[in-house]
Design an enzyme around this catalytic site. Structure first.
Site, PDB file in Angstrom:
ATOM      1  N   GLU A 174     -23.076  -9.597  74.470  1.00 10.21           N
ATOM      2  CA  GLU A 174     -23.831  -9.816  73.228  1.00 10.21           C
ATOM      3  C   GLU A 174     -25.341  -9.827  73.450  1.00 10.21           C
ATOM      4  O   GLU A 174     -25.871 -10.613  74.228  1.00 10.21           O
ATOM      5  CB  GLU A 174     -23.400 -11.168  72.619  1.00 10.21           C
ATOM      6  CG  GLU A 174     -24.147 -11.539  71.335  1.00 10.21           C
ATOM      7  CD  GLU A 174     -23.706 -12.896  70.764  1.00 10.21           C
ATOM      8  OE1 GLU A 174     -22.978 -13.635  71.459  1.00 10.21           O
ATOM      9  OE2 GLU A 174     -24.106 -13.203  69.637  1.00 10.21           O
ATOM     10  N   ASP A 232     -24.250  -9.392  66.811  1.00 11.21           N
ATOM     11  CA  ASP A 232     -24.388 -10.610  66.013  1.00 11.21           C
ATOM     12  C   ASP A 232     -25.368 -10.293  64.881  1.00 11.21           C
ATOM     13  O   ASP A 232     -26.488  -9.817  65.138  1.00 11.21           O
ATOM     14  CB  ASP A 232     -24.910 -11.743  66.907  1.00 11.21           C
ATOM     15  CG  ASP A 232     -25.008 -13.082  66.176  1.00 11.21           C
ATOM     16  OD1 ASP A 232     -25.588 -13.118  65.077  1.00 11.21           O
ATOM     17  OD2 ASP A 232     -24.513 -14.088  66.718  1.00 11.21           O
ATOM     18  N   HIS A 255     -29.089 -11.318  65.205  1.00 11.94           N
ATOM     19  CA  HIS A 255     -29.799 -11.085  66.459  1.00 11.94           C
ATOM     20  C   HIS A 255     -30.738  -9.886  66.479  1.00 11.94           C
ATOM     21  O   HIS A 255     -31.054  -9.363  67.544  1.00 11.94           O
ATOM     22  CB  HIS A 255     -28.786 -10.948  67.605  1.00 11.94           C
ATOM     23  CG  HIS A 255     -28.207 -12.259  68.023  1.00 11.94           C
ATOM     24  ND1 HIS A 255     -27.525 -12.433  69.189  1.00 11.94           N
ATOM     25  CD2 HIS A 255     -28.231 -13.471  67.420  1.00 11.94           C
ATOM     26  CE1 HIS A 255     -27.130 -13.692  69.292  1.00 11.94           C
ATOM     27  NE2 HIS A 255     -27.537 -14.337  68.229  1.00 11.94           N
ATOM     28  N   HIS A 270     -20.214 -10.765  65.563  1.00 10.02           N
ATOM     29  CA  HIS A 270     -20.473 -12.163  65.275  1.00 10.02           C
ATOM     30  C   HIS A 270     -21.068 -12.155  63.886  1.00 10.02           C
ATOM     31  O   HIS A 270     -22.257 -11.874  63.719  1.00 10.02           O
ATOM     32  CB  HIS A 270     -21.449 -12.768  66.286  1.00 10.02           C
ATOM     33  CG  HIS A 270     -20.764 -13.345  67.474  1.00 10.02           C
ATOM     34  ND1 HIS A 270     -21.418 -14.068  68.443  1.00 10.02           N
ATOM     35  CD2 HIS A 270     -19.446 -13.334  67.811  1.00 10.02           C
ATOM     36  CE1 HIS A 270     -20.522 -14.467  69.350  1.00 10.02           C
ATOM     37  NE2 HIS A 270     -19.335 -14.027  69.004  1.00 10.02           N
ATOM     38  N   ASP A 292     -28.204 -18.317  62.479  1.00 15.90           N
ATOM     39  CA  ASP A 292     -26.881 -18.939  62.394  1.00 15.90           C
ATOM     40  C   ASP A 292     -26.572 -19.677  61.103  1.00 15.90           C
ATOM     41  O   ASP A 292     -25.919 -20.713  61.140  1.00 15.90           O
ATOM     42  CB  ASP A 292     -26.717 -19.902  63.582  1.00 15.90           C
ATOM     43  CG  ASP A 292     -26.880 -19.187  64.910  1.00 15.90           C
ATOM     44  OD1 ASP A 292     -26.065 -18.307  65.190  1.00 15.90           O
ATOM     45  OD2 ASP A 292     -27.842 -19.499  65.644  1.00 15.90           O
ATOM     46  N   ASP A 311     -19.916 -16.579  63.615  1.00 12.18           N
ATOM     47  CA  ASP A 311     -20.806 -17.336  64.504  1.00 12.18           C
ATOM     48  C   ASP A 311     -21.958 -17.928  63.717  1.00 12.18           C
ATOM     49  O   ASP A 311     -22.924 -17.228  63.401  1.00 12.18           O
ATOM     50  CB  ASP A 311     -21.331 -16.430  65.626  1.00 12.18           C
ATOM     51  CG  ASP A 311     -22.209 -17.210  66.605  1.00 12.18           C
ATOM     52  OD1 ASP A 311     -22.167 -18.450  66.592  1.00 12.18           O
ATOM     53  OD2 ASP A 311     -22.946 -16.571  67.384  1.00 12.18           O
TER      54      ASP A 311
HETATM   55  C1  RNT Z   1     -26.380 -17.256  70.395  1.00 14.31           C
HETATM   56  C2  RNT Z   1     -25.228 -16.349  70.271  1.00 14.31           C
HETATM   57  C3  RNT Z   1     -23.913 -16.898  70.767  1.00 14.31           C
HETATM   58  C4  RNT Z   1     -23.695 -18.349  70.386  1.00 14.31           C
HETATM   59  C5  RNT Z   1     -22.316 -18.878  70.684  1.00 14.31           C
HETATM   60  C6  RNT Z   1     -22.261 -20.371  70.654  1.00 14.31           C
HETATM   61  O1  RNT Z   1     -27.498 -16.796  69.788  1.00 14.31           O
HETATM   62  O2  RNT Z   1     -25.094 -15.912  68.968  1.00 14.31           O
HETATM   63  O3  RNT Z   1     -22.874 -16.101  70.346  1.00 14.31           O
HETATM   64  O4  RNT Z   1     -23.944 -18.580  69.040  1.00 14.31           O
HETATM   65  O5  RNT Z   1     -21.855 -18.364  71.863  1.00 14.31           O
HETATM   66 ZN    ZN Z   2     -23.383 -14.784  68.452  1.00 10.71          ZN
END
Ligand code: RNT
Ligand code: ZN
Length: 414
Positions: free
Chosen positions: A221, A254, A257, A281, A291, A321
């Site tokens: 990731e 994600d 991100h 994610h 998040d 996530d």
């Molecule tokens: C962090 C990432 C990762 C975490 C988790 C807890 O920026 O998104 O995936 O959120 O592993």
């Molecule tokens: Zn993540």
């Protein structure tokens, strides 16, 4: 004619088979992230969360141990329709009274989780945890210049893949293990190459250990920046895109991100031309935070549309996530997961054939008109029927369940 029957007819008039959509949705799993239940605390009694992660809020009733967390997840599962999985982090190991180093974790430390997953017919996913630990030195783990630090985390990665493989075997269900490494720099490094070379080398050492892909597959990731790592992230998008392609790993995208105007929905088709499978994610970025609870945004719909329009049902693994401690934590799971499932159903009930036909014949007018008309189809009746058939509350009725659980269970936690 019932509300559902007339809605179904409205969709059929546009060439959409709602029953087929239900069947297809039933087969798409959404992996719930265990860490929403306790603010990414885990059971190691860590003082504070780091690695650039932050959870704000102090809503009462946080799960303090594995039994409470499992009970809360069970409550959430009852309110979310469709197929679910559970995504665990290594910090949720149950090691009893003994302290076990992260580099010494073994499948037996997850026996209770595995038994529970069997009982609830859930697949498990996994994550090594490269944060909230004294061996995160100067913000670095696998890319640290200190060989001892790197070795510790390499051993952790190896230990985690063995645990993930055990999950897969026990449940006869492939586990997806996600590697997210927080390594980065608060201020501008002079050398951006050396840490990246060390990260790749450490990952190579972890993945050199054999692991049966039938039981475990690995994802990597990327991230743009984290708190305290604003100037350079070692595991950037280009780094992991290249690493995943070269080493046949899954790429984890994600939604929080990337740069604020960049969207992962537009990356899915591109990445899947060159990589077999991806992990998502699903999250919601808000300014610097990546998040927030997943809501029904245009981007969530677009992510679901990309999966459905291109039949990526088995090539895209969907995980959630986010972490929010300012509202009822179980409700946060339910809101995000119901939205994911709802967005998939919306995508599955697009008048796809007609829109595709319009696009292919160059009729952009009809394409736009149909896309807009489909936004006001009687979707609620379709979604409510899906919830009813899945045995979960219809409409906002699930809120009452959450309130009852809050009064009976959460309020009693000191
Ligand atoms: C962090 C990432 C990762 C975490 C988790 C807890 O920026 O998104 O995936 O959120 O592993
Ligand atoms: Zn993540």
């Amino acid at each position: 004619m019932s509300c559902f029957d007339s809605a179904k007819q409205a969709y059929l008039d546009l060439g959409v088979d709602v029953e087929a959509a239900f069947l297809r949705l039933d087969a798409i799993a959404v992996s719930l992230h265990c860490w929403q239940g306790d603010d990414v605390a885990g059971f190691e009694n860590n003082e504070s969360l780091d690695g650039g992660l932050a959870v704000t809020g102090n809503y009462p009733g946080r799960a303090r141990n594995a039994d409470e967390l499992r009970s809360d997840i069970e409550q959430a599962l009852k309110l979310i329709p469709g197929k679910k999985r559970l995504n665990l982090h290594s910090i949720y190991a149950e090691t009893g009274s003994s302290k076990v180093g992260r580099n010494e974790l073994r499948p037996e430390h997850f026996n209770a989780w595995m038994d529970w997953a069997v009982e609830h017919d859930l697949g498990l996913d996994f994550n090594p945890s490269f944060f909230s630990h004294p061996m995160l030195k100067d913000g670095l783990t696998l890319s640290s210049p200190d060989a001892g630090v790197r070795q510790f985390w390499i051993e952790h990665g190896i230990a985690c893949r063995a645990i993930a493989e055990a999950f897969g075997r026990r449940l006869n269900n492939t586990c997806i293990t996600n590697f997210w490494v927080p390594d980065g720099f608060k201020d501008t490094p002079f050398d951006r190459l050396a840490p990246r070379e060390r990260l790749a080398d450490s990952l190579d050492k972890i993945f050199a250990v054999d692991c049966d892909p039938k039981y475990n597959r690995d994802a990597v990731e990327c991230k743009l920046f984290g708190i305290g790592a604003e100037s350079c992230t070692v595991g950037s998008h280009e780094f992991y895109m290249g690493y995943a392609m070269k080493n046949k790993k899954l790429l984890c995208l994600d939604a929080g991100h990337f740069h604020p105007t960049e969207v992962i929905s537009d990356k899915i088709t591109s990445v899947l031309m060159f990589i077999d499978e991806i992990l998502l994610h699903v999250s919601r970025g808000v300014r610097w935070d990546s998040d927030h609870v997943v809501t029904m945004t245009e981007e969530l719909r677009a992510i679901a549309e990309e999966i459905i329009r291109h039949d990526y049902d088995t090539r895209v693994h969907i995980g959630l996530d986010y972490f929010d401690a300012s509202i009822n934590r179980i409700a946060a799971w339910v809101i995000g997961a119901r939205n994911m499932s709802k967005a998939l159903l919306m995508a599955l009930t697009e008048p796809a054939a007609k829109i595709r036909e319009a696009e292919n014949s160059g009729d952009k007018t009809t394409r736009l008109a149909l896309l807009e008309e489909s936004k006001t189809l009687p979707f609620a009746a379709i979604w409510n029927e899906y919830c009813r058939r899945s045995g979960v509350p219809v409409g906002p009725a699930w809120i009452d369940e959450i309130k009852r659980y809050e009064k009976e269970v959460l309020a009693k936690r000191a």
